[in-house]
Design an enzyme around this catalytic site. Structure first.
Site, short mmCIF file in Angstrom:
data_model
loop_
_atom_site.label_atom_id
_atom_site.label_comp_id
_atom_site.label_asym_id
_atom_site.label_seq_id
_atom_site.Cartn_x
_atom_site.Cartn_y
_atom_site.Cartn_z
N CYS A 56 0.84 -1.21 0.00
CA CYS A 56 0.00 0.00 0.00
C CYS A 56 0.87 1.25 0.00
O CYS A 56 1.85 1.34 0.75
CB CYS A 56 -0.92 -0.02 1.22
SG CYS A 56 -2.06 1.38 1.22
N CYS A 60 0.25 4.96 6.94
CA CYS A 60 -0.40 4.78 8.25
C CYS A 60 0.60 4.11 9.21
O CYS A 60 1.05 2.98 8.95
CB CYS A 60 -1.66 3.95 8.10
SG CYS A 60 -2.71 4.53 6.74
N CYS A 63 0.31 0.40 10.32
CA CYS A 63 -0.13 -0.65 9.39
C CYS A 63 0.99 -1.51 8.79
O CYS A 63 1.91 -0.99 8.14
CB CYS A 63 -0.95 -0.03 8.26
SG CYS A 63 -1.69 -1.32 7.22
N CYS A 100 -16.01 -9.95 5.96
CA CYS A 100 -15.45 -8.62 5.74
C CYS A 100 -14.19 -8.73 4.90
O CYS A 100 -13.26 -9.44 5.29
CB CYS A 100 -15.09 -7.97 7.07
SG CYS A 100 -16.46 -7.90 8.22
N CYS A 131 -19.22 -7.13 3.93
CA CYS A 131 -18.59 -5.87 4.32
C CYS A 131 -17.30 -5.76 3.52
O CYS A 131 -16.62 -6.77 3.30
CB CYS A 131 -18.29 -5.86 5.82
SG CYS A 131 -17.45 -4.36 6.37
N CYS A 191 -19.60 1.03 8.74
CA CYS A 191 -18.80 0.45 9.81
C CYS A 191 -17.63 1.41 9.98
O CYS A 191 -16.81 1.55 9.06
CB CYS A 191 -18.33 -0.94 9.40
SG CYS A 191 -17.16 -1.68 10.56
N ARG A 263 -17.84 -3.10 18.11
CA ARG A 263 -17.06 -4.34 17.93
C ARG A 263 -15.76 -4.29 18.73
O ARG A 263 -14.98 -3.34 18.63
CB ARG A 263 -16.74 -4.57 16.45
CG ARG A 263 -15.91 -5.85 16.23
CD ARG A 263 -15.64 -6.19 14.79
NE ARG A 263 -16.87 -6.37 14.06
CZ ARG A 263 -17.19 -5.71 12.95
NH1 ARG A 263 -16.36 -4.84 12.45
NH2 ARG A 263 -18.34 -5.92 12.34
N1 SAM Z 1 -6.74 0.33 3.11
C1 SAM Z 1 -8.03 0.51 3.61
C2 SAM Z 1 -8.14 1.61 4.61
O1 SAM Z 1 -7.14 1.98 5.18
O2 SAM Z 1 -9.26 2.07 4.82
C3 SAM Z 1 -8.64 -0.76 4.20
C4 SAM Z 1 -7.75 -1.70 4.99
S1 SAM Z 1 -7.07 -1.05 6.50
C5 SAM Z 1 -5.95 -2.31 6.93
C6 SAM Z 1 -8.45 -1.20 7.64
C7 SAM Z 1 -8.23 -0.76 9.05
O3 SAM Z 1 -7.42 -1.70 9.74
C8 SAM Z 1 -7.54 0.55 9.33
O4 SAM Z 1 -8.37 1.67 9.17
C9 SAM Z 1 -7.14 0.39 10.79
O5 SAM Z 1 -8.15 0.90 11.63
C10 SAM Z 1 -7.03 -1.12 10.96
N2 SAM Z 1 -5.66 -1.54 11.27
C11 SAM Z 1 -4.63 -1.64 10.42
N3 SAM Z 1 -3.51 -2.04 11.04
C12 SAM Z 1 -3.83 -2.18 12.34
C13 SAM Z 1 -3.08 -2.54 13.50
N4 SAM Z 1 -1.78 -2.83 13.44
N5 SAM Z 1 -3.73 -2.60 14.67
C14 SAM Z 1 -5.05 -2.31 14.76
N6 SAM Z 1 -5.79 -1.94 13.69
C15 SAM Z 1 -5.19 -1.87 12.50
FE1 SF4 Z 2 -2.89 1.21 3.35
FE2 SF4 Z 2 -2.81 0.06 5.73
FE3 SF4 Z 2 -3.25 2.67 5.56
FE4 SF4 Z 2 -5.16 0.94 4.71
S1 SF4 Z 2 -4.43 1.21 6.81
S2 SF4 Z 2 -4.46 2.80 3.67
S3 SF4 Z 2 -3.86 -0.73 3.94
S4 SF4 Z 2 -1.37 1.60 4.93
#
Ligand code: SAM
Ligand code: SF4
Ligand code: DTB
Length: 352
Positions: A56, A60, A63, A100, A131, A191, A263
């Site tokens: 990606c 973030c 992530c 999901c 979802c 959600c 949740r």
């Molecule tokens: N890329 C899309 C987005 O960011 O909306 C969808 C996938 S993203 C992985 C979905 C959610 O996963 C993020 O908004 C975040 O809240 C959660 N998430 C990702 N990494 C995480 C982590 N290490 N611990 C807890 N929640 C996490």
């Molecule tokens: Fe990309 Fe992870 Fe951020 Fe979603 S949460 S936009 S998968 S870096």
């Protein structure tokens, strides 16, 4: 007692005052409100699948799927419909009522939508609620997903507005709000939640919940994630949140958004059973079930079966079906499932 279902004008001080209540007082109020709108012994069970993994472009800080961090996640392109279906059937057999699907995109390209729509349609045809969480949506995307049979779109605001810039630099908070508006306008259920344990203050946790409760409509589903610290990400060494502070966050979410299903989301593998039990008491009414979240671990299926048995919890059925999709998370106990009898337009499983 807080019992206004439709308030969208919470001040930070009001939310903070709830967080600052004595723990037992907060839990009592949250549980009392919870059981007026929801069945306190029913838990909605969702299973996650990463349908497009890693690589990606976003940054973030939490992530493991951001390409710029060395986390060991192997990038994989969008899965084929049949492969997703196989996983969805397995999730249904293991007790999930909602499937999901997550994609590690900033947002889908127009060319991705037909394939995602085909996946959604196929999963919906299995009788599962659907979802998807695909990132920022472009023009027409939400409607195309709705037309394909998508029930919920997950799009988290993740943190208080004033903390967001410390966690993500490749998009603005406002971008998330705009996608949420497109989701609501297309008639999809929302959600939307966030992550705690990222080094934010209690005031900023209050700010996250304040922002969620002050959205134009309360999200039907509110995932509260505890940060899963992943080596290689900037938050790998974030200080662990006091588990009781996590329980408080669930309780305050319950009080602010009485009809939403809160949740108990990521982070359960790092949480002991007693803390999870407190979360259910405080108003959590949904979990992710299955040994993986998107790329990180979740409690194993047997552990969740045992937890449900010990706490006399039962899985909710898919709302709006004749009850043909039965979760068998409790099969070992062969308990029968009760019909959804809430009478609210909230999709909850409340006591009539
Ligand atoms: N890329 C899309 C987005 O960011 O909306 C969808 C996938 S993203 C992985 C979905 C959610 O996963 C993020 O908004 C975040 O809240 C959660 N998430 C990702 N990494 C995480 C982590 N290490 N611990 C807890 N929640 C996490
Ligand atoms: Fe990309 Fe992870 Fe951020 Fe979603 S949460 S936009 S998968 S870096
Ligand atoms: C949400 O709020 N939490 C889920 C789901 N929505 C998509 C994701 C949790 C991801 C945890 C990190 C991982 O497994 O990659």
């Amino acid at each position: 007692m807080v019992d206004d279902r439709t308030r969208h004008d919470w001040s930070r001080d009001e939310v903070r005052a709830l967080f600052d209540l004595p723990f037992n007082e907060l839990l009592h109020r949250a549980h009392e409100l919870h059981r007026t709108h929801h069945d306190p012994n029913a838990v909605q069970v969702s299973t996650l699948l990463s349908i497009k993994t890693g690589g990606c472009p976003e940054d973030c800080a939490y992530c493991p799927q951001a390409a710029r961090y060395d986390t060991g996640v192997q990038a994989q392109k969008l899965m084929e419909v049949e492969d997703v279906l196989e996983r969805a059937r397995a999730a249904r057999a293991a007790g999930a009522s909602r499937f999901c699907m997550g994609a590690a995109w900033r947002g889908p390209k127009d060319r991705d939508i037909p394939k995602v729509a085909a996946i959604v349609r196929a999963v919906k045809d299995l009788g599962l609620e659907t979802c998807a969480t695909l990132g920022l949506l472009g023009d027409g995307h939400a409607q195309a997903l709705k037309d394909a049979g998508l029930d919920y779109y997950n799009h988290n605001i993740d943190s208080a507005p004033e903390f967001y810039g410390e966690i993500i630099h490749t998009r603005e908070y406002q971008d998330r709000l705009e996608t949420l508006e497109q989701v609501r306008d297309a008639g999809l259920k929302t959600c939307c939640g966030g992550i705690v344990g990222m080094g934010e203050t209690r005031d900023q946790r209050a700010g996250l919940l304040q922002a969620l409760a002050n959205l134009p409509a309360h999200p039907q589903s509110v995932p509260i994630n505890q940060l899963v610290p992943v080596p290689g990400t900037p938050l790998a060494n974030a200080e662990k949140l006091d588990p009781f502070e996590f329980v408080r966050t669930i309780a305050v979410a319950r009080l602010l958004m009485p009809l939403s299903i809160v949740r108990l989301s990521a982070g359960r593998q790092q949480m002991d059973d007693a803390v999870q039990a407190l979360c259910f008491y405080a108003g959590a009414g949904s979990i992710f079930h299955g040994e993986k979240l998107l790329t990180t671990g979740n409690p194993d299926v047997e552990a969740d079966r045992a937890l449900f048995r010990r706490l006399d919890l039962r899985p909710m059925e898919v709302s709006g079906t004749s009850g043909t999709v039965h979760a068998d998370i409790m099969a070992a106990e062969s308990r029968t499932m009760e019909q959804h009898g809430c009478g609210h337009a909230c999709g909850c499983s409340a006591v009539a």
